[in-house]
Enzyme design. Structure first.
Site, short mmCIF file in Angstrom:
data_model
loop_
_atom_site.label_atom_id
_atom_site.label_comp_id
_atom_site.label_asym_id
_atom_site.label_seq_id
_atom_site.Cartn_x
_atom_site.Cartn_y
_atom_site.Cartn_z
N LYS A 194 150.26 51.51 78.78
CA LYS A 194 148.87 51.56 79.24
C LYS A 194 148.71 52.84 80.06
O LYS A 194 149.37 53.02 81.08
CB LYS A 194 148.55 50.34 80.10
CG LYS A 194 147.15 50.39 80.68
CD LYS A 194 146.75 49.11 81.35
CE LYS A 194 145.34 49.23 81.91
NZ LYS A 194 144.92 48.01 82.60
N LYS A 247 147.39 51.20 74.82
CA LYS A 247 146.01 51.25 75.31
C LYS A 247 145.74 52.56 76.02
O LYS A 247 146.54 52.92 76.88
CB LYS A 247 145.80 50.08 76.27
CG LYS A 247 144.47 50.04 76.95
CD LYS A 247 144.41 48.88 77.88
CE LYS A 247 143.11 48.94 78.64
NZ LYS A 247 143.07 48.05 79.75
C1 PBG Z 1 142.51 45.53 84.12
C2 PBG Z 1 142.07 46.04 82.78
C3 PBG Z 1 141.36 47.22 82.47
C4 PBG Z 1 141.09 47.16 81.10
C5 PBG Z 1 141.66 45.98 80.61
N1 PBG Z 1 142.27 45.32 81.67
C6 PBG Z 1 140.85 48.32 83.34
C7 PBG Z 1 141.79 49.14 84.11
O1 PBG Z 1 143.00 49.06 84.01
O2 PBG Z 1 141.27 49.91 84.92
C8 PBG Z 1 140.30 48.19 80.34
C9 PBG Z 1 139.65 47.71 79.08
C10 PBG Z 1 138.60 48.61 78.52
O3 PBG Z 1 138.32 49.73 79.00
O4 PBG Z 1 137.98 48.18 77.54
N2 PBG Z 1 143.68 46.06 84.61
#
Ligand code: PBG
Length: 323
Positions: A194, A247
């Site tokens: 991520k 991601k």
């Molecule tokens: C929470 C989380 C996020 C997303 C999914 N879970 C945001 C982040 O990490 O700031 C992002 C999903 C998206 O942008 O569609 N940690």
């Protein structure tokens, strides 16, 4: 001129015969945003076509999606500011509106696959995925809260837990807590690679969950790094993850391919909010053909090696390719 690749492109029927990659609704997990209350439906300004829903409206939405062939959903809560605190205590509160809604959803649709996010940001007054002490995100104290959060979601009957917090050791910790409490069949889809991405902007608008100060670069990965994804994937595999996720998706197709080539676990890709909004905005302006670029994008994620796609396009794709 004996070899003429165009022969295999000469009609739609032949093109279909030789098509290497297919996207179907079987591949999708559809993210949904839950509002406190029952009947509210509020569009996300930066994500046209995506709404935050009260539980009654969400139940209807899930029913509609199931009929369209979408069987898996990732439910995120929009937590009002007055519930947030420094240690994100609401994330493991059995009586909270989110946990109650999850139970309702599983009761009404036991056949649906329901996924939840494990990270503190929606519940944290600091807006970070972990606990903040003196401006730093503390790893091991955060693990304890993540364990409680995962347990509270498992108790609602959730099928897949998705740790998105990027703390070290969280997959193993959560697996242990789940197993010790008898939840051996609850799956873990780890947000393995991520990245600290600007493409999450519209999601943070939807949840009002942006960090109050600083950024997420001490826990989310540097967008410049590919090899580091292998370190994370090794750890998640050893710690007992059932799925590995990359991601965002479109800007990280190389990472999807890398993990697909190196691991036997199913690979998921999160086609994130900003990737959705880009296409929507260009489509609304008439600069791109939204329906075509949407389908091409999903195809490219699948072609890169993703087995599963978390995407806000899921419902529109299903409607276009109706069964
Ligand atoms: C929470 C989380 C996020 C997303 C999914 N879970 C945001 C982040 O990490 O700031 C992002 C999903 C998206 O942008 O569609 N940690």
């Amino acid at each position: 001129m004996n070899i003429r690749p165009r022969r295999n492109r000469k009609s739609a029927a032949i093109r279909d015969l030789v098509q290497e990659t297919q996207v179907t609704t079987d591949d999708f997990i559809f993210p949904l945003f839950l509002l406190e209350g029952t009947d509210a439906k509020v569009e996300v300004d930066s994500m046209p076509g995506i709404y935050r829903l009260g539980i009654e409206v969400m139940l209807k939405e899930i029913e509609t999606c199931l009929k369209l062939g979408i069987k898996a959903f990732d439910v995120f809560p929009v937590v009002p500011e007055h519930y947030k605190d420094q240690t994100a205590t609401r994330c493991y509160d059995e009586g909270f509106f989110y946990q109650k809604a999850l139970k309702r959803i599983k009761q009404e649709f036991p056949e649906a696959c329901i996924m939840t996010d494990v990270a503190l940001d929606p519940y944290s007054s600091d807006g970070h995925d972990g606990i903040v002490v003196d401006g730093k995100i503390v790893n091991d104290r955060t693990l304890e809260v993540l364990g409680k959060q995962a347990l509270s979601q498992a108790a609602c009957g959730i099928d897949i837990i998705g740790p998105s917090d990027m703390m070290d050791g969280r997959v193993g910790y959560i697996r242990e807590v789940l197993d010790e409490n008898g939840y051996t069949d609850v799956s873990i889809m780890s947000y393995t690679a991520k990245y600290a991405s600007a493409f999450y902007g519209p999601f943070r608008d939807a949840l009002d969950s942006a960090p109050k100060s600083g950024d997420k670069k001490t826990y989310q990965m540097n967008p410049a790094n590919q090899q580091e994804a292998l370190i994370e994937a090794d750890l998640d595999t050893d710690e007992g993850a059932d799925f590995l996720m990359v991601k965002p998706a479109l800007a990280y197709l190389d990472v999807i391919k890398l993990l697909k080539d190196h691991y036997s676990l199913p690979i998921a890709a999160y086609n994130v909010s900003g990737e959705y909004s880009m296409l929507k905005a260009a489509g609304e302006k008439g600069w791109l053909d939204y329906e075509r670029v949407m389908q091409e994008s999903l195809l490219s994620i699948k072609r890169a090696g993703a087995d599963i796609i978390l995407t806000y396009h899921a419902k529109e794709f299903a409607q276009l390719n109706g069964r």
